[in-house]
Structures are given as structure tokens and as C-alpha cells.
Design a protein around this motif. Structure first.
Motif, PDB file in Angstrom:
ATOM      1  N   GLY A 133      -7.315   6.778  29.178  1.00 43.56           N
ATOM      2  CA  GLY A 133      -7.466   7.756  30.417  1.00 43.56           C
ATOM      3  C   GLY A 133      -9.042   7.372  30.954  1.00 43.56           C
ATOM      4  N   THR A 157      -3.788   2.937  31.628  1.00 40.74           N
ATOM      5  CA  THR A 157      -3.036   4.517  31.564  1.00 40.74           C
ATOM      6  C   THR A 157      -1.893   3.693  29.694  1.00 40.74           C
ATOM      7  OG1 THR A 157      -2.760   4.241  33.733  1.00 40.74           O
ATOM      8  CG2 THR A 157      -0.538   5.286  32.567  1.00 40.74           C
ATOM      9  N   TYR A 194       1.638   4.576  28.452  1.00 44.95           N
ATOM     10  CA  TYR A 194       3.140   4.596  28.684  1.00 44.95           C
ATOM     11  C   TYR A 194       3.582   4.581  27.335  1.00 44.95           C
ATOM     12  CZ  TYR A 194       2.874   3.511  33.383  1.00 44.95           C
ATOM     13  OH  TYR A 194       2.539   3.737  34.553  1.00 44.95           O
ATOM     14  N   ARG A 206      -3.965  -1.550  32.910  1.00 47.07           N
ATOM     15  CA  ARG A 206      -4.658  -1.209  33.750  1.00 47.07           C
ATOM     16  C   ARG A 206      -4.217  -2.142  35.256  1.00 47.07           C
ATOM     17  NH1 ARG A 206      -9.916  -3.095  31.031  1.00 47.07           N
ATOM     18  NH2 ARG A 206      -9.959  -1.149  30.173  1.00 47.07           N
TER      19      ARG A 206
END
Length: 455
Positions: free
Chosen positions: A79, A84, A86, A140
Motif C-alpha cells: 500500500g 492494492t 486483493y 496499480r
């Protein structure tokens, strides 16, 4: 008059070179920026793929609760880099935004790499499948950051290009303006009467041509003014001679020195000198009128053989009176020309007057007319030849310059005002013809006038 800053050569050269530099940078940017953006995006995609692979290896090596803790640390670390993460567990993703197609593909045991719409925005996506229907997906944002980075880097070369353009323009303008200013100064000195000024010849070729032209102009002006001074001295001498004679006889009459028996002879002498003076003034006026734009001409179709015959009747008696043989040579067919009959007759009379002045008794004077060639459209030729002392080759080169022959032969042979040949040459040029001086077969000088048949 002071120079306006925006109108000087230096200012314009700087503006032009800056504009060229600006256009060059912008054109380069239009070509290079998209290439740079695509290259940066490929690097970001590869970096994201490497990070996804590392994350997958890290999570694959840790079971259960340890995997969850590792995943949380990984989320925090990535981060901070704008990535990001998942996590997919049992076919379900831990946060919203990831396209279902990506979730299904990764949970189905297949990797994902490319660009997708994530949370409504275009992003780089790298997904790696893990055992048991799990997986990890890294995203990204694509585009915006890369474009801003590339555009920020454009300002420096743009400013450098503008600075280089300004410096180059200033140096170029100084290089070009220096000889131009020098030429302007020389022209001003010429206008002020300094004929000794010369401009150094230096490159480029256009500046050298300007220097040659100014130097040639200075030489021509010096030569012309020298001839003009000589001509004015000659004319003033010619004017002074009859004026001195008239004044002397007038003083003699006023003082009573001349008696009644000599008054008639004195009057005739004064009349002759006055006529000489009048001819000289008339010649000067005629020469001045030739330079006028509105000099009157009325060209028409003229039969030169008839005009020569008319002139012959007038000049035959004048030549016979001084023992000179006069002859008119004309062909059997008419000799047409397109000219002003009054002006061409003035030329013929002037040239015959000149020939009669130098021809000794018994020598011939010839007036000849003929076609200029076999083609009638070639025009016609009028020629005046004499059996006088003639002209040298050096004389022929200056025969039609004002007072040139008069200055050379004054005191050696009979001379007129020194303007007759110049007047004849000026008239012929105004009539659209050509005049030339040469050697006559009769031993003297020959003056040849070529006239056009049509304008």
C-alpha cells in the motif's frame, strides 16, 4: 529614427530561433512522450508482475493463520507503494472492486496479467493462483501518474531549448547585423558625399554581394562625378569664350574705341558669338530634356529613303559651300521604320553637322539608309560616314559621353559644344533604337543607327 525593439534584426532572429526551438521540442514531445509512456507502463507492469510473484510465493509458503498475518503485512507494505492487493480465499475476494472475471480466473487456478477496470478505473492487474482455490491479485492505477511524470520531465528540455534558441538567435543576429550596419553606415557616408568609402567583403554570400554592390556604386559615383566636373569645366570654358568676346566688343563700343566704319563688322562678330552661345545653351537644354519622363515622342511608320532624300537636298548645298562632297545612298525599295520623323531627322542633322565640322575640303560625307537584314521585321539602319580624321579605338569607347571627345580634341581640330553626340545617342535610345560608332571606309568616322520596324 530610433529602432523599435521588435523590429530589429537581433530581436526578430531571437524570436524566430526561440519559436523554432519551441516547435522542435513540442514536435519531439508529441513523438517521444507516447513512446516514453508506453515504456514506463511496461516497466510498471513488469514490476507489478514481479511483486505479484513474490507475494504469491510468500503466501504459498505459509498455512492458515500464518498466511492471514503474512497477507496483512503484505497489504501494508504494498500500500505504501501505491499497489492494492486483493486476497482470494475459496473463490471469494476480501474486498470489492475486482472484476468477477479476474476473481473467477484466479480462483480457477489460472494467472492473470494485463489491464482491467478495477473499481471503475483502468489499472494494471497481476493475479497469481494459489492452492485450494486461493489467490492473490495486485493492481496499480494506469496512465495518470506516468503521464504526469513524463510531462514534468519535459519542462527542463523545453526551457533548455528556448535558452539555446535565444542564445543562437542573438549570436546569429549579431553576425548578420554587423555587416548590414556597416553597409548602412557606408551608404550614409555615400549620401553625404564621401566617395572614398569602401565596405569590406565578407561571407555569407548575400552580405558579400551587398558589399560588392556598395563598393561598385561608390566607384561609379566617383567616376560619374569626375566626368561631370570635367564636363562642367568644359562647358564653362565654352560659355566664357563667346561671353568674353561679346563683353570686349561691347566695352569697345561703349568707350568709343570702335568707329562708325567698323561698327557693322563688330556687330556681325558679336552676333556670331551670340549665336554660338545660343547653340550651346540649346544643346544643354536638349540634353536635359532627354532625361525627362515626359519627353514628347510621336512614333509613326516612316519611309527612311524619303527622309534621307529630303535631308540630302538640305545638306548638299551646305557641303558644297565648304568644298565637301555629299552623297546619299538609298536602296531601290522603300526602307520602312517605326520612329518619330522629327526626332530621327534631328539625329541625322546632328550627326551630319558633326561630320561636316571635321571633314576637310574634298573629303566625302555620306548619308546611307538600308534595311537591317533580309527580314523586313529586322528594322532599318541609318548611317553617316565621313572622310575626316576619324576616331581611335579609345575614342569609340567614349564617343557618346558628354564632352569626352571635346575635351580630347579641343585645340587640335574643330570641335562643337561637346554635346551633339550625347544628344544623338539619347534621342536614339528614347526612340527604342541603338547607336554605335566605328571606322568608315571613307577613312573617317561612321555612326550607325538601328531603328525598329515596330514597337
Amino acid at each position: 529614427m530610433p529602432d523599435h525593439p521588435g523590429r530589429t534584426l537581433t530581436a526578430r532572429a531571437v524570436l524566430v530561433t526561440c519559436a523554432v526551438a519551441l516547435v522542435s521540442v513540442l514536435v519531439t514531445a508529441l513523438v517521444a512522450v507516447p513512446l516514453a509512456v508506453r515504456g514506463a507502463e511496461r516497466r510498471d507492469q513488469r514490476a507489478l508482475a514481479t511483486q505479484a510473484q513474490v507475494a504469491a510465493e510468500l503466501l504459498r509458503a505459509r498455512p492458515g493463520r500464518v498466511r492471514e498475518l503474512a497477507g496483512e503485512r503484505l497489504v501494508r507494505q504494498l500500500g505504501t507503494q501505491g499497489v492494492t492487493i486483493y486476497l482470494i480465499s475459496g473463490g471469494a475476494v476480501d474486498r470489492p472492486g475486482l472484476p468477477p472475471q479476474v476473481v473467477n480466473r484466479v480462483s480457477g487456478g489460472r494467472d492473470v496479467s494485463g489491464r482491467r477496470m478495477v473499481a471503475g478505473k483502468r489499472a494494471f492487474v497481476e493475479g497469481r493462483a494459489l492452492p485450494g482455490g486461493d489467490g492473490v491479485v495486485l493492481t496499480r492505477p494506469a496512465g495518470a501518474g506516468v503521464w504526469r511524470q513524463v510531462l514534468r520531465g519535459l519542462w527542463l528540455p523545453l526551457l533548455a531549448g528556448l535558452a539555446a534558441g535565444a542564445v543562437a538567435g542573438w549570436l546569429l543576429a549579431r553576425r548578420l547585423a554587423r555587416p548590414i550596419r556597416r553597409a548602412a553606415t557606408a551608404a550614409a557616408r555615400l549620401g553625404a558625399g564621401d566617395r572614398s568609402v569602401r565596405v569590406p567583403v565578407e561571407p555569407p554570400a548575400e552580405v558579400a554581394d551587398l558589399a560588392y554592390a556598395l563598393n561598385g556604386l561608390a566607384t561609379a559615383l566617383a567616376t560619374s562625378e569626375g566626368r561631370q566636373r570635367e564636363f562642367l569645366l568644359s562647358v564653362s570654358h565654352e560659355l566664357r569664350t563667346p561671353l568674353t568676346a561679346i563683353r570686349g566688343y561691347a566695352e569697345a563700343l561703349a568707350d568709343g574705341v570702335v568707329g562708325p566704319e567698323a561698327a557693322a563688322e563688330t556687330g556681325r562678330t558679336m552676333l556670331a558669338e551670340a549665336e554660338h552661345l545660343d547653340r550651346l545653351v540649346a544643346d544643354l537644354l536638349a540634353l536635359a530634356r532627354l532625361e525627362a519622363v515626359d519627353f514628347p515622342l510621336e512614333p509613326v511608320r516612316v519611309d527612311l529613303d524619303r527622309l534621307a532624300a529630303d535631308a540630302g537636298r538640305t545638306w548638299a548645298d551646305r557641303c558644297a559651300a565648304v568644298g565637301v562632297t555629299f552623297r546619299v545612298e538609298t536602296p531601290e525599295q522603300p526602307v520602312p521604320a517605326y520612329t518619330d520623323p522629327v526626332r530621327i531627322r534631328q539625329v541625322i542633322d546632328g550627326l551630319l553637322e558633326n561630320a561636316l565640322r571635321v571633314a576637310p575640303p574634298g573629303a566625302p560625307v555620306v548619308l546611307a539608309v538600308r534595311p537591317a537584314g533580309a527580314d523586313p521585321a529586322a528594322g532599318a539602319v541609318v548611317e553617316i560616314r565621313d572622310g575626316g580624321p576619324g576616331l581611335t579605338d579609345d575614342d569609340l569607347a567614349v564617343a557618346f559621353e558628354r564632352g569626352a571627345l571635346h575635351q580630347r580634341y579641343r585645340g587640335l581640330r574643330k570641335v562643337g559644344s561637346g554635346l551633339g553626340l550625347a544628344i544623338a545617342a539619347g534621342l536614339v535610345r528614347r526612340l527604342g533604337g541603338q547607336i554605335a560608332a566605328g571606322h568608315a571606309p571613307e577613312g573617317g568616322a561612321a555612326f550607325t543607327v538601328r531603328l525598329p520596324l515596330l514597337t
